[in-house]
Design a protein around this motif. Structure first.
Motif, PDB file in Angstrom:
ATOM      1  N   ASP A  88     -13.288  23.421  41.206  1.00  0.00           N
ATOM      2  CA  ASP A  88     -14.482  23.818  40.464  1.00  0.00           C
ATOM      3  C   ASP A  88     -14.115  23.945  38.993  1.00  0.00           C
ATOM      4  O   ASP A  88     -13.432  24.888  38.578  1.00  0.00           O
ATOM      5  CB  ASP A  88     -15.013  25.149  40.998  1.00  0.00           C
ATOM      6  N   CYS A  89     -14.569  22.989  38.195  1.00  0.00           N
ATOM      7  CA  CYS A  89     -14.284  22.981  36.761  1.00  0.00           C
ATOM      8  C   CYS A  89     -15.431  23.565  35.954  1.00  0.00           C
ATOM      9  O   CYS A  89     -15.493  23.379  34.728  1.00  0.00           O
ATOM     10  CB  CYS A  89     -13.969  21.561  36.298  1.00  0.00           C
ATOM     11  N   GLY A  96     -17.283  26.952  37.216  1.00  0.00           N
ATOM     12  CA  GLY A  96     -17.091  28.386  37.348  1.00  0.00           C
ATOM     13  C   GLY A  96     -18.359  29.207  37.332  1.00  0.00           C
ATOM     14  O   GLY A  96     -18.390  30.322  36.802  1.00  0.00           O
ATOM     15  N   MET A 135     -19.288  27.459  42.710  1.00  0.00           N
ATOM     16  CA  MET A 135     -18.295  28.002  43.641  1.00  0.00           C
ATOM     17  C   MET A 135     -18.876  28.158  45.043  1.00  0.00           C
ATOM     18  O   MET A 135     -18.175  27.946  46.044  1.00  0.00           O
ATOM     19  CB  MET A 135     -17.772  29.341  43.134  1.00  0.00           C
ATOM     20  N   LEU A 158     -10.275  27.206  41.527  1.00  0.00           N
ATOM     21  CA  LEU A 158     -11.206  27.590  40.471  1.00  0.00           C
ATOM     22  C   LEU A 158     -10.535  27.414  39.113  1.00  0.00           C
ATOM     23  O   LEU A 158      -9.578  28.111  38.781  1.00  0.00           O
ATOM     24  CB  LEU A 158     -11.663  29.033  40.657  1.00  0.00           C
ATOM     25  N   MET A 201     -14.362  28.795  33.900  1.00  0.00           N
ATOM     26  CA  MET A 201     -14.623  30.229  33.720  1.00  0.00           C
ATOM     27  C   MET A 201     -16.005  30.437  33.128  1.00  0.00           C
ATOM     28  O   MET A 201     -16.189  31.165  32.148  1.00  0.00           O
ATOM     29  CB  MET A 201     -13.550  30.851  32.825  1.00  0.00           C
ATOM     30  N   GLY A 205      -6.555  30.270  41.939  1.00  0.00           N
ATOM     31  CA  GLY A 205      -6.996  30.263  40.556  1.00  0.00           C
ATOM     32  C   GLY A 205      -6.047  29.471  39.684  1.00  0.00           C
ATOM     33  O   GLY A 205      -4.914  29.171  40.069  1.00  0.00           O
TER      34      GLY A 205
END
Length: 361
Positions: free
Chosen positions: A257-258, A260, A265, A280, A283, A304
């Motif tokens: 997941d670029c 966030g 997610m 993940l 952000m 993460g």
């Protein structure tokens, strides 16, 4: 590492840098370098890219838990040419073209000693307040964090080693390999570069999703096996998960997941196979609402990513051998004047057809 303005560089030329002075205000002003240490080099910056975090700082004076409390030199994706070496530097020489790793740990804590220096609580990294960044004429930096570029790798490509490091670190953390089917959420700069990294790690199949048709078309041109346009609505998750799984045509082993967001997610956790892994990277939100219990019941691991570690040599090797081509990602180029700096950040902030905006100094 050029982390203050207390000293003066030895060069006669006045060193200028792009200072973030307040919300939406950048000014090119003098930047006095610290004196060259015995293990340092002085580098003339030649290529500096704009990262999304730079834009966050410009718009809000903060990014995640980093807060700009006083004027700060911005920028951290960079490469340049060595103009001076410290007395103990043996590995580099004046005239060498180098890519600069942006951060340095304390070398004393459990994380540094254990090889995970990116987690060091005393990490000093370009443009992570209060440390100054790299959008300047010259910098002083530790020689051990400057990596010589092969003749067939340009300075712009050298600057791209920083975002590429994020993608490589994500692929390592997630365990991407020849037998893994990879879903990537988000076709922004980091999503696209993670896709290139996953291809270099020989992922079996790569599917990438985004809300933007243009970025998806870029992903397809760069080698994505399949692209899927998704919405930003939480209500569409179930339907989109079915579409994503059908498009993959096999179990999704890894999702990166670029973005966030809660939506991305949640999609990642639902789409990934039992026993798979979700990484993940993005952000987008500090707090997420996600279906964690059902994912745990299927033993979907969540890992993460924070920055990177030990990635520059592999980045440069991938670029040297042509296994990764980052050149198509550089869509806009600017010089280093007040007007051009302002325009470059405006273009990067708007997004649209801008993927990577690069300064040529």
């Amino acid at each position: 590492m050029g982390s203050g303005c207390e000293g003066n560089g030895d060069g006669k030329e006045q060193n200028m840098a792009a200072w973030l002075v307040s919300v939406n205000t950048l000014k090119i002003q003098p930047y006095h370098l610290p004196r060259l240490g015995p293990r340092d080099v002085r580098v003339r910056m030649k290529a500096v890219g704009i990262c999304r975090s730079d834009v966050h700082f410009l718009k809000t004076m903060r990014c995640a838990h980093f807060v700009v409390k006083e004027p700060m030199v911005i920028g951290h994706e960079c490469a340049g040419v060595i103009e001076e070496v410290g007395s103990e530097v043996k590995s580099l020489a004046i005239g060498d073209r180098v890519a600069l790793e942006t951060g340095m740990g304390c070398s004393r804590c459990r994380y540094c000693k254990g090889g995970r220096y990116n987690l060091c609580l005393e990490m000093k990294s370009f443009a992570a307040p209060p440390v100054h960044g790299s959008l300047a004429n010259q910098l002083v930096h530790p020689a051990e964090l400057c990596f010589k570029l092969p003749d067939n790798v340009s300075l712009e490509e050298g600057a791209m080693c920083e975002p590429l490091s994020v993608g490589i670190h994500a692929c390592r953390r997630a365990g991407v390999g020849p037998e893994t089917n990879v879903l990537i959420m988000g076709a922004g700069p980091i999503g696209l570069i993670t896709m290139l990294a996953a291809r270099a790690f020989r992922a079996a199949k790569i599917v990438i999703t985004d809300v933007n048709d243009y970025r998806l078309s870029v992903a397809k041109s760069l080698g994505a096996d399949e692209i899927i346009r998704v919405s930003s609505n939480m209500e569409d998750i179930d339907e989109e998960v079915i579409q994503i799984q059908k498009t993959m045509g096999a179990d999704i082993d890894i999702t990166v997941d670029c973005v966030g967001f809660s939506k991305t997610m949640s999609t990642a956790l639902n789409a990934t196979r039992a026993g798979g892994k979700v990484c993940l990277v993005g952000m987008g939100q500090n707090e997420l609402t996600v279906p964690l219990t059902p994912a745990a019941a299927r033993e979907v691991d969540i890992v993460g990513v924070f920055r990177y570690k030990d990635t520059w040599p592999l980045c440069i090797e991938f670029l040297r051998t042509g296994k990764i081509n980052v050149k198509p990602l550089i869509t806009h180029r600017y010089g280093f004047t007040q007007n051009e700096v302002e325009e470059a950040f405006e273009v990067s902030a708007r997004g649209r057809d801008a993927i990577k905006v690069m300064f040529n100094l």
